[in-house]
Design a protein around this motif. Structure first.
Motif, short mmCIF file in Angstrom:
data_model
loop_
_atom_site.label_atom_id
_atom_site.label_comp_id
_atom_site.label_asym_id
_atom_site.label_seq_id
_atom_site.Cartn_x
_atom_site.Cartn_y
_atom_site.Cartn_z
N ASP A 121 43.70 54.67 42.20
CA ASP A 121 44.28 55.21 43.63
C ASP A 121 43.17 55.75 43.96
O ASP A 121 43.31 57.40 43.79
CB ASP A 121 45.50 55.82 43.26
CG ASP A 121 46.27 56.21 44.26
OD1 ASP A 121 45.86 55.83 45.54
OD2 ASP A 121 47.24 57.01 43.85
N ARG A 122 42.36 55.49 44.74
CA ARG A 122 41.36 56.52 45.49
C ARG A 122 42.11 57.25 46.64
O ARG A 122 41.51 58.34 47.16
CB ARG A 122 40.13 55.79 46.23
CG ARG A 122 39.35 55.14 45.07
CD ARG A 122 37.98 54.64 45.50
NE ARG A 122 37.15 54.22 44.68
CZ ARG A 122 36.22 55.09 43.88
NH1 ARG A 122 36.26 56.48 44.48
NH2 ARG A 122 35.31 54.80 43.08
N GLU A 123 42.97 57.10 47.25
CA GLU A 123 43.90 57.66 48.25
C GLU A 123 44.17 58.86 47.73
O GLU A 123 44.04 60.05 48.31
CB GLU A 123 44.93 56.91 48.94
CG GLU A 123 45.56 57.34 50.09
CD GLU A 123 46.62 58.57 49.90
OE1 GLU A 123 46.62 59.63 50.86
OE2 GLU A 123 47.20 58.57 48.78
N SER A 124 44.92 59.12 46.75
CA SER A 124 45.33 60.42 46.23
C SER A 124 44.23 61.34 45.68
O SER A 124 44.19 62.52 45.75
CB SER A 124 46.48 60.10 44.83
OG SER A 124 45.84 59.50 43.93
N PHE A 125 42.96 60.65 45.25
CA PHE A 125 42.09 61.42 44.79
C PHE A 125 41.27 61.78 45.98
O PHE A 125 40.87 63.07 45.87
CB PHE A 125 40.82 60.41 44.31
CG PHE A 125 39.51 61.04 43.38
CD1 PHE A 125 39.70 61.78 42.47
CD2 PHE A 125 38.64 60.81 44.36
CE1 PHE A 125 38.61 62.43 42.18
CE2 PHE A 125 37.54 61.39 43.93
CZ PHE A 125 37.49 62.32 42.76
N ALA A 126 41.22 61.26 46.99
CA ALA A 126 40.63 61.73 48.31
C ALA A 126 41.43 63.09 48.79
O ALA A 126 41.09 64.04 49.29
CB ALA A 126 40.55 60.61 49.27
N ARG A 127 42.70 62.62 48.92
CA ARG A 127 43.50 64.00 49.08
C ARG A 127 43.46 65.32 48.18
O ARG A 127 43.46 66.32 48.72
CB ARG A 127 45.06 63.63 49.12
CG ARG A 127 45.64 62.92 50.45
CD ARG A 127 47.10 62.54 50.56
NE ARG A 127 47.56 62.12 49.41
CZ ARG A 127 48.91 62.23 49.09
NH1 ARG A 127 49.54 63.08 49.57
NH2 ARG A 127 49.32 61.36 48.02
N VAL A 128 43.12 65.01 46.99
CA VAL A 128 43.00 66.43 46.04
C VAL A 128 41.64 66.91 46.60
O VAL A 128 41.46 67.99 46.53
CB VAL A 128 42.80 65.95 44.65
CG1 VAL A 128 42.43 67.05 43.80
CG2 VAL A 128 44.50 65.56 44.15
N LEU A 129 40.60 66.17 46.86
CA LEU A 129 39.30 66.62 47.23
C LEU A 129 39.60 67.49 48.49
O LEU A 129 38.81 68.37 48.70
CB LEU A 129 38.28 65.46 47.43
CG LEU A 129 38.04 64.70 46.15
CD1 LEU A 129 36.84 63.62 46.55
CD2 LEU A 129 37.10 65.68 45.14
N GLU A 130 40.47 67.06 49.57
CA GLU A 130 40.45 67.41 50.88
C GLU A 130 41.28 69.09 50.50
O GLU A 130 40.92 69.81 51.16
CB GLU A 130 41.12 66.58 51.58
CG GLU A 130 41.35 67.06 53.10
CD GLU A 130 42.36 66.24 54.12
OE1 GLU A 130 42.58 66.47 55.16
OE2 GLU A 130 42.45 64.92 53.42
N THR A 131 42.52 68.77 49.83
CA THR A 131 43.53 69.88 49.80
C THR A 131 43.28 70.90 48.65
O THR A 131 43.60 71.99 48.83
CB THR A 131 44.93 69.27 49.69
OG1 THR A 131 45.04 68.66 48.44
CG2 THR A 131 45.20 68.49 51.05
#
Length: 750
Positions: free
Chosen positions: A131-141
């Motif tokens: 699940d790369r979408e949730s991983f990207a959100r963690v990096l962003e937020t």
């Protein structure tokens, strides 16, 4: 041609109609009540369903919060600081054994590279990130979050969702720690014991709209996308209930609620029949029972009508016999009302007599109350008059002393200007208070004359300018120089406009904007005063023109005022045949007061002159100086006024009581005597009478000086022979103008 009377029907038919007419509304009412009760019951079920969905969302959120806290505690491991990843994997495996809902633990680099996976031995090849979408959100937020359901990259391709926590060191993202949870782990949440109906289905849907957990047939529906109506409704509002068709084709109601902050949706699905059945059952039951009651009641009315019909026939026969002069005794009747008719009439006669006595008593009480009200009004008028007198007496020497300082050139400091402004404010408050009293008694008289509105506006702006300048407001005036002719009392209309300007200046913060504009409209003239100040709350608008009503005040009462200015405005405008309108969008939005006056039509437009022009003292008037006698028991006021008159070029003598006044009048032979009406022992009226007796034709012209300024007071002084009535504190320019008017045509006696 007259209409034929309606065909009469037997009593039994009327009774059947009466019963039917009575029961039908009752049955209809019962149906409505039953329907409403069913709706209430249905509403309770709907609320219980929404509450169940909310509880499911909260349970899920608590579970996820526990997982996030465990991950955050694990993220604090010092092994990560030292880069000991193998030791960190062993520590993660120990933590994993304490979390039954976790499948395994992952440690990812900021680039998404798996570093640790408890499902694999350390050092072996690890599957890629699912699940790369949730991983990207963690990096962003850089905040913990719960991801969406996804198919794993491992050999078993198992469905799972991640719970991710960023690992921060000194503000820098070092790793992303993830707990992988399978849908089977959520079975305990959706299957938790509750009071819900056994036919309800509890569902958890992730943020992407995928079914993650379900109490019914999870193996069939978990991993599938929810229905389009579900996605549309749940993304529109936070929680609610709507009608839908379930994923297995059943007509259902769906209650849903979002979890926060994960963004998942908890839903409780129930068949429609569970909510709709109570309404239909209630309507059928009420309809059937109503029909039965109606038939039974109609039959009973038909049976019992024979006895009632017989009693009424006997009563009719007795009445007919009485009309023919042959009364006879009625047979015993089961109708209680017929037997008690005579007694009821006698009781009515006695009751009427009692009511007449009560009416007389109420009239007497009302008359007494009216007399009390008249006495209270008279006492109030006397109090206001005395209040004005007592307030004006101490003001007189202050005003005179300040004028003395000004004429001597000693009142040029800012402090003297402050004293002058505040004195004018106090005098204006006293005048306004007494004006309100006169208006409420209907004693306000107007001296109307045709005048241009611009003349009134000019005088009003001049009167309000000190306060406007003091508060640093910007004033815009847009009034045509001609064409707005009104029939009005110049002084009173000036008072109206000045009060509106003063009110705007007082309730607008410093540095505000005030606009005064006027225009004609269909036979009327509109004058508007607009500001960008405090505005008026809605609850105050209906009462703002009542006396002593004011808006919210600060503790220091910096706005000032008694709350009578707008009451005067409305009363004076209505006395001129106009009206006042108020518009305000609320607190902090400013306000606009619009005065509507009838337009006056006249061929020639006279120009209004200001009757109170400043008088230039005749300090060097040729000929003899006018001799003035000042009599006032207030020593300070008398001495200050005498000194002012002396500076103006007059010869002045002073007395403080009636005896001193008589003595000074004989010695001084004044040409004008200014008498305080409220002297001790012998008042001003008595002093004037005694001076006339002693001096005869050589008596001076008398002017009254008093704190009483009502119409009755002015009428009394005029009747006593006083040529002018001055109200304390006296305007020295008015006084000197009056004295100078006596020079060419003095008669020698009042």
């Amino acid at each position: 041609m007259p209409l034929a009377p309606p065909q009469p029907f037997p009593l039994r038919w009327h009774l059947v109609r009466l019963v039917s007419g009575t029961l039908l509304p009752a049955v209809a009412f019962a149906a409505v009540v039953a329907f409403q009760l069913a709706r209430v019951e249905r509403g309770a079920v709907e609320r219980r369903a929404v509450q169940s969905a909310r509880a499911l969302a909260e349970s899920f959120e608590r579970e996820m919060s526990g997982s996030i806290q465990a991950l955050q505690a694990l993220a604090e491991s010092d092994r990560l600081d030292r880069g000991e990843l193998e030791s960190f994997q062993r520590e993660s495996e120990r933590v994993l054994r304490t979390q039954p809902s976790w499948r395994h633990v992952l440690l990812l680099s900021p680039e998404g590279q798996p570093l640790v996976n408890t499902a694999y031995a350390f050092g072996t090849a690890l599957p890629a990130l699912a699940d790369r979408e949730s991983f990207a959100r963690v990096l962003e937020t850089r905040q913990p979050l719960v991801g969406s359901l996804a198919v794993g990259k491992g050999a078993r391709k198992q469905l799972a969702f991640p719970v991710r926590v960023p690992v921060l060191r000194e503000g820098v993202l070092r790793y992303v720690l993830t707990a992988v949870i399978t849908p089977q782990s959520l079975a305990g949440i959706v299957d938790s014991p509750s009071s819900d109906s056994g036919e309800w289905t509890r569902v958890l849907v992730d943020e992407a709209g995928t079914v993650v957990a379900r109490t019914r047939q999870p193996e069939r529906f978990v991993g599938r996308t929810a229905t389009p109506p579900f996605l549309e409704k749940t993304r529109a509002v936070f929680e609610g209930l709507y009608a839908d068709v379930s994923m297995d084709g059943e007509r259902v109601y769906v209650a849903f609620s979002h979890s926060n902050p994960s963004g998942w949706t908890a839903a409780v699905v129930s068949p429609r029949r569970l909510l709709d059945a109570p309404v239909w059952d209630s309507m059928l039951a009420v309809g059937g029972l109503g029909l039965v009651f109606l038939l039974v009641s109609a039959g009973g009315a038909w049976v019992f009508s024979r006895r009632l019909e017989r009693s009424i026939s006997e009563a009719s026969a007795a009445a007919a016999a009485l009309a023919e002069g042959h009364p006879h005794r009625m047979a015993s009747s089961s109708v209680w009302e017929l037997a008690r008719l005579g007694e009821a009439l006698e009781r009515s006669r006695l009751l009427l007599r009692e009511r007449e006595v009560e009416r007389d008593a109420h009239l007497a009480s009302a008359e007494a109350a009216r007399a009390e009200a008249v006495a209270a009004a008279r006492a109030k008028d006397e109090f206001l008059a005395m209040l004005g007198h007592e307030l004006r007496n101490p003001l007189a020497p202050i005003v005179s002393s300040l004028e003395l300082l000004r004429r001597r050139g000693l009142a040029r400091t800012p402090e003297h200007e402050v004293i002058s402004r505040q004195l004018r404010h106090v005098v204006r408050l006293v005048d306004d208070l007494l004006d309100v009293a006169r208006i409420t008694r209907g004693q306000m008289s107007l001296r109307r004359e045709p005048l241009e509105l611009v003349s009134v506006v000019t005088r009003a702006v001049e009167a309000a300018s000190p306060l406007i300048e003091q508060r640093r407001h910007a004033l815009e005036v847009h009034v045509p120089s001609s064409g707005l002719l009104v029939l009005a009392d110049a002084d009173r209309l000036t008072q109206v406009v000045a009060n509106l300007l003063t009110n705007a200046a007082r309730y607008t913060p410093s540095g505000g904007h005030i606009r005064l504009r006027a225009h004609g409209h269909e036979g009327s003239i509109a004058l508007a005063v607009e500001d960008d100040g405090q505005g008026i709350p809605p609850e105050l608008r209906s009462r703002i023109f009542e006396p002593f009503v004011q808006g919210p005040r600060s503790l220091d009462r910096s706005e000032g005022g008694l709350g009578i200015g707008l009451a005067l405005v409305r009363s004076l405008v209505e006395a001129h045949g106009g009206h006042v309108e108020l518009h305000s969008d609320g607190p902090g939005r400013g306000s606009t007061f619009t005065v509507w006056l009838p337009r006056h039509v006249q061929a020639e437009i006279p120009v209004l002159e200001d009757v109170r022009k400043a008088f230039v003292p005749h300090a060097a008037t040729p000929g003899h100086a006018v001799r003035v006698l000042v009599v006032d028991d207030n020593v300070d006021a008398a001495e200050a006024l005498a000194e002012l008159l002396g500076l103006s070029g007059y010869e002045v003598a002073v007395a403080h009581d009636w005896a001193g006044a008589l003595s000074r009048a004989e010695d001084f032979r004044p040409e004008m005597a200014l008498l305080d009406i409220g002297l001790p022992e012998v008042d001003g009226y008595g002093v004037a009478e005694r001076i006339r007796e002693r001096l005869g034709p050589a008596s001076p012209v008398f002017a009254a000086l008093t704190g009483f300024g009502q119409e009755t007071d002015r009428a009394r002084t005029a009747a006593a022979g006083f040529r002018r009535h001055f109200v304390k504190p006296i305007d020295i320019d008015e006084l000197t103008a009056f004295i100078e008017s006596l020079r060419p045509a003095r008669s020698g006696a009042a």
